[in-house]
Design an enzyme around this catalytic site. Structure first.
Site, PDB file in Angstrom:
ATOM      1  CG  ASN A  12      -1.688   1.260   1.422  1.00 17.95           C
ATOM      2  OD1 ASN A  12      -1.779   2.059   0.493  1.00 17.95           O
ATOM      3  ND2 ASN A  12      -2.262   1.457   2.609  1.00 17.95           N
ATOM      4  CD1 TRP A  13       3.556   1.050  -3.133  1.00 18.70           C
ATOM      5  CD2 TRP A  13       3.732   2.522  -4.814  1.00 18.70           C
ATOM      6  NE1 TRP A  13       4.368   0.495  -4.084  1.00 18.70           N
ATOM      7  CE2 TRP A  13       4.495   1.375  -5.132  1.00 18.70           C
ATOM      8  CE3 TRP A  13       3.689   3.576  -5.727  1.00 18.70           C
ATOM      9  CZ2 TRP A  13       5.209   1.265  -6.334  1.00 18.70           C
ATOM     10  CZ3 TRP A  13       4.398   3.461  -6.921  1.00 18.70           C
ATOM     11  CH2 TRP A  13       5.150   2.323  -7.208  1.00 18.70           C
ATOM     12  CE  LYS A  14      -0.149   3.435   4.790  1.00 21.17           C
ATOM     13  NZ  LYS A  14      -0.303   3.629   6.214  1.00 21.17           N
ATOM     14  CG  HIS A  99      -6.016   2.229   4.909  1.00 20.95           C
ATOM     15  ND1 HIS A  99      -5.621   3.194   5.814  1.00 20.95           N
ATOM     16  CD2 HIS A  99      -5.008   1.327   4.833  1.00 20.95           C
ATOM     17  CE1 HIS A  99      -4.409   2.884   6.260  1.00 20.95           C
ATOM     18  NE2 HIS A  99      -4.015   1.752   5.689  1.00 20.95           N
ATOM     19  CD  GLU A 101      -3.190   5.828   6.525  1.00 23.87           C
ATOM     20  OE1 GLU A 101      -3.106   5.879   5.282  1.00 23.87           O
ATOM     21  OE2 GLU A 101      -2.295   5.307   7.239  1.00 23.87           O
ATOM     22  CD  GLU A 171      -3.768  -2.238   7.170  1.00 27.25           C
ATOM     23  OE1 GLU A 171      -2.691  -2.538   6.672  1.00 27.25           O
ATOM     24  OE2 GLU A 171      -4.338  -1.164   6.943  1.00 27.25           O
ATOM     25  N   GLY A 177       2.116   2.424  10.766  1.00 23.85           N
ATOM     26  CA  GLY A 177       3.106   3.487  10.627  1.00 23.85           C
ATOM     27  C   GLY A 177       3.763   3.893  11.937  1.00 23.85           C
ATOM     28  CB  SER A 215       4.707  -1.662  12.138  1.00 19.99           C
ATOM     29  OG  SER A 215       4.330  -0.304  12.333  1.00 19.99           O
ATOM     30  N   GLY A 236       2.641  -1.148   4.274  1.00 21.86           N
ATOM     31  CA  GLY A 236       2.739   0.281   3.966  1.00 21.86           C
ATOM     32  C   GLY A 236       4.181   0.685   3.711  1.00 21.86           C
ATOM     33  N   GLY A 237       4.807   1.265   4.712  1.00 26.70           N
ATOM     34  CA  GLY A 237       6.152   1.830   4.563  1.00 26.70           C
ATOM     35  C   GLY A 237       7.150   0.898   3.893  1.00 26.70           C
TER      36      GLY A 237
HETATM   37  P1  PGA Z   1       2.555   0.358   7.640  1.00 25.54           P
HETATM   38  O1  PGA Z   1       1.118   0.619   6.941  1.00 25.54           O
HETATM   39  O2  PGA Z   1       3.076  -0.954   7.116  1.00 25.54           O
HETATM   40  O3  PGA Z   1       3.408   1.529   7.191  1.00 25.54           O
HETATM   41  O4  PGA Z   1       2.334   0.341   9.108  1.00 25.54           O
HETATM   42  C1  PGA Z   1       0.211  -0.433   6.722  1.00 25.54           C
HETATM   43  C2  PGA Z   1      -1.052   0.115   6.114  1.00 25.54           C
HETATM   44  O5  PGA Z   1      -1.492   1.202   6.513  1.00 25.54           O
HETATM   45  O6  PGA Z   1      -1.657  -0.527   5.234  1.00 25.54           O
END
Ligand code: PGA
Length: 257
Positions: A12-14, A99, A101, A171, A177, A215, A236-237
């Protein structure tokens, strides 16, 4: 290990990426993923402006690409939204929906997430439905109630056949994050709860893939993916660096063996 299910690792590049930088990342991921066994599936969910680039560079590889949200509508006067059918025009496979967010910053309700899931399915996409609790909710013992409500709102709109085609990503909001990962047993307990809820929807739904996200890194992926009900990860990251993302994909392969 109790399962013969495939593993799935999705990036997930966001809101990250630039045309100039994406090319190396996409080609490296495609090259690295080609060495994986076929029951390890790999996807990357990119910002919509990069769908054409993803299609050009990943087409013909084993890596599928996706979007991070879709509209609940098929089309019309919805400024700024992107319809699932538009994503299909770019060969998309996956659509992340709900998600945390988007639930937090765009006030997406469980019902709206359900409607988006249905739209994605109707367009032929595989929805990756995200559920998760905040730290306050976990500490007050409300985890199952919160994620149960989130999942129920989605399942209520789907037939058994449709529900069998979704992916669910657990999640925990407090792990996204933050560098704080759920302990593998802690994540497994929630996944087992989600698996029971899927099973209640119908026998065909019980084997829907359940991802863990929050994470996930090369050094913790293996233990997480070895849990009986954790079928892979939403990353994500660590999906922004090909070396880390591919190491996580290989951890999924190790967990299968
Ligand atoms: P993260 O993000 O791996 O950076 O914690 C995961 C996500 O939000 O899908």
């Amino acid at each position: 290990m109790s399962t013969q299910r495939a593993k799935l690792v999705v990036g997930n590049w966001k809101m990250h990426g630039r045309i100039s930088e994406n090319a190396a990342l996409l080609t490296e991921v495609a090259a690295g993923a080609s060495a994986l066994q076929k029951d390890v599936r790999v996807g990357v969910c990119v910002p919509c402006p990069y769908l054409a680039q993803s299609q050009a560079l990943l087409g013909g590889s084993v890596v599928k690409w996706g979007v991070q949200d879709v509209s609940a509508h098929a089309g019309g006067a919805y400024t700024g939204e992107v319809a699932a059918e538009m994503a299909v025009d770019f060969g998309v496979t996956y659509a992340i929906v709900g998600h945390s967010e988007r639930r937090a910053y765009h006030r997406e309700s469980p019902e709206l997430v359900g409607a988006k899931t249905l739209r994605a399915l109707e367009a032929g996409l595989t929805p990756i439905v995200c559920v998760g609790e905040t730290l306050e909710e976990r500490e007050s013992g409300a985890t199952e109630q919160v994620i149960g409500t989130q999942l129920d709102a989605v399942l209520a709109l789907l037939s058994e056949e449709q529900a069998a085609g979704i992916v669910v990503a657990y999640e925990p909001v407090w792990a996204i994050g933050t560098g704080k990962t759920a302990q593998p047993e802690q994540a497994q307990a929630v996944h087992a709860f989600l698996r029971r809820k899927l099973q209640e929807k119908g026998a065909a739904v019980a084997n829907a893939l359940l991802l863990y996200g929050g994470s996930v890194k090369p050094d913790n992926a293996r233990e997480l993916f070895a849990q009986g009900d954790i079928d892979g990860g939403l990353i994500g990251g660590a999906s922004l660096k090909s070396k880390d993302f591919l190491a996580i994909c290989r951890a999924a392969q190790t967990a299968l063996q």
